[in-house]
Design a protein around this motif. Structure first.
Motif, PDB file in Angstrom:
ATOM      1  N   THR A 276      -2.331  -3.376  -3.627  1.00  0.00           N
ATOM      2  CA  THR A 276      -2.131  -1.925  -3.309  1.00  0.00           C
ATOM      3  C   THR A 276      -3.232  -1.207  -3.610  1.00  0.00           C
ATOM      4  OG1 THR A 276      -0.880  -0.104  -4.119  1.00  0.00           O
ATOM      5  CG2 THR A 276      -1.402  -1.542  -5.720  1.00  0.00           C
TER       6      THR A 276
ATOM      7  N   THR B 292      -3.273   2.151  -4.836  1.00  0.00           N
ATOM      8  CA  THR B 292      -3.014   3.065  -5.829  1.00  0.00           C
ATOM      9  C   THR B 292      -2.734   2.631  -7.167  1.00  0.00           C
ATOM     10  OG1 THR B 292      -1.553   4.999  -6.339  1.00  0.00           O
ATOM     11  CG2 THR B 292      -0.643   3.367  -4.915  1.00  0.00           C
TER      12      THR B 292
ATOM     13  N   ARG C 209       0.877  -1.102  -0.026  1.00  0.00           N
ATOM     14  CA  ARG C 209      -0.056   0.078  -0.140  1.00  0.00           C
ATOM     15  C   ARG C 209       1.001   1.273  -0.084  1.00  0.00           C
ATOM     16  NH1 ARG C 209      -0.912   2.987   4.690  1.00  0.00           N
ATOM     17  NH2 ARG C 209      -0.009   2.057   6.773  1.00  0.00           N
ATOM     18  N   SER C 210       0.122   2.347  -0.627  1.00  0.00           N
ATOM     19  CA  SER C 210       0.834   3.604  -0.228  1.00  0.00           C
ATOM     20  C   SER C 210       0.776   4.261   1.043  1.00  0.00           C
ATOM     21  CB  SER C 210       0.412   4.663  -1.392  1.00  0.00           C
ATOM     22  OG  SER C 210      -0.873   4.920  -1.203  1.00  0.00           O
TER      23      SER C 210
ATOM     24  N   ASP D 110       6.849   6.307   0.942  1.00  0.00           N
ATOM     25  CA  ASP D 110       6.956   5.684  -0.397  1.00  0.00           C
ATOM     26  C   ASP D 110       7.724   4.503  -0.379  1.00  0.00           C
ATOM     27  OD1 ASP D 110       4.646   6.974  -1.610  1.00  0.00           O
ATOM     28  OD2 ASP D 110       5.887   8.556  -2.320  1.00  0.00           O
TER      29      ASP D 110
ATOM     30  N   TYR E  47       1.504   2.572  -7.827  1.00  0.00           N
ATOM     31  CA  TYR E  47       2.061   1.338  -7.384  1.00  0.00           C
ATOM     32  C   TYR E  47       1.547   0.203  -8.358  1.00  0.00           C
ATOM     33  CZ  TYR E  47       3.601   3.297  -2.943  1.00  0.00           C
ATOM     34  OH  TYR E  47       4.418   4.185  -2.141  1.00  0.00           O
TER      35      TYR E  47
END
Length: 231
Positions: free
Chosen positions: A50, A52, A10-11, A18, A55
């Motif tokens: 993820t 996002t 994940r972000s 990051d 990513y």
């Protein structure tokens, strides 16, 4: 056996911004886990979980699948990796894809190799257990550790029965290193915790067990990679 690999990325990392896509020797951190999974040649699907598109695009570039993004509920600081695994298995089953085993590969242990994954999988098959978890020997025995009072005094810091023993006589302790978790899917769905008599350890070298949490860990992993490349 149909085997699914899940790489949670994940972000929004707070300890190291990051972190999961930060370049480690020129390559995004999560790419190391994707490539190790690919090179192990045991997975029908390698999924990067993820939240996002950025990513996801990076994961796909290195050969992973991202047919869906992680839900908002499981993208918070409080969601566990196992919550993510459950959600991912469920999503694939909705797509008509059922797997026999699921392997969790944390992107923060980039020095784990394809051979490590294969060896853990072989242990699972030979043992007849339902899960295998990678561990490594701890750097320092926890028997030499203790809490400190507010005034910082060290009275009774070391137990007397420990202080008289040479280091070689102390028991060997291990820690979960976050590199490889393999679980049979039907068992995972039914159990409350995989850490029971049906789980067996896979012991890894400390060098390959670096778990990146902060900038120091990142520098340490970089140094190990550079040394390995120059040997």
């Amino acid at each position: 056996m149909k085997n699914l690999a899940i790489i949670p990325a994940r972000s929004g990392s707070k300890g190291l911004k990051d972190k999961n896509i930060k370049l480690l020797n020129g390559k995004p951190l999560l790419a190391y886990s994707v490539e190790a999974a690919k090179n192990s040649e045991i997975f029908e699907e390698i999924h990067v979980s993820t939240d996002t598109i950025l990513y996801a695009d990076i994961a796909i570039e290195y050969g992973a699948s991202v047919p869906f993004l992680r839900s908002g509920k499981n993208s918070t600081d409080t969601a566990s990796s196992w919550d993510v695994v459950r959600e991912t298995i469920s999503k694939y089953e909705e797509m008509g894809r059922v797997f026999d085993t699921v392997t969790l590969l944390q992107p923060t242990t980039p020095l784990r190799t394809a051979d490590n994954i294969k060896e853990a999988y072989e242990i699972l098959q030979r043992s007849g257990k339902n899960s295998v978890v990678s561990v490594c020997e701890v750097e320092h025995s926890p028997l030499w550790c203790n809490t400190l009072p507010q005034d910082g005094t060290m009275e009774n810091f070391i137990r007397k029965d420990i202080s008289i023993l040479p280091r070689q006589k102390l028991d060997t302790y291990y820690r979960i290193n976050g590199a490889v978790y393999i679980v049979k899917v039907p068992y995972f769905k039914a159990c409350k915790s995989i850490y029971d008599e049906n789980c067996i350890a896979y012991i890894m070298d400390k060098e390959k067990s670096i778990d990146i949490d902060d900038e120091f860990d990142f520098k340490l992993a970089t140094a190990i990679i550079n040394i390995s490349n120059n040997e």
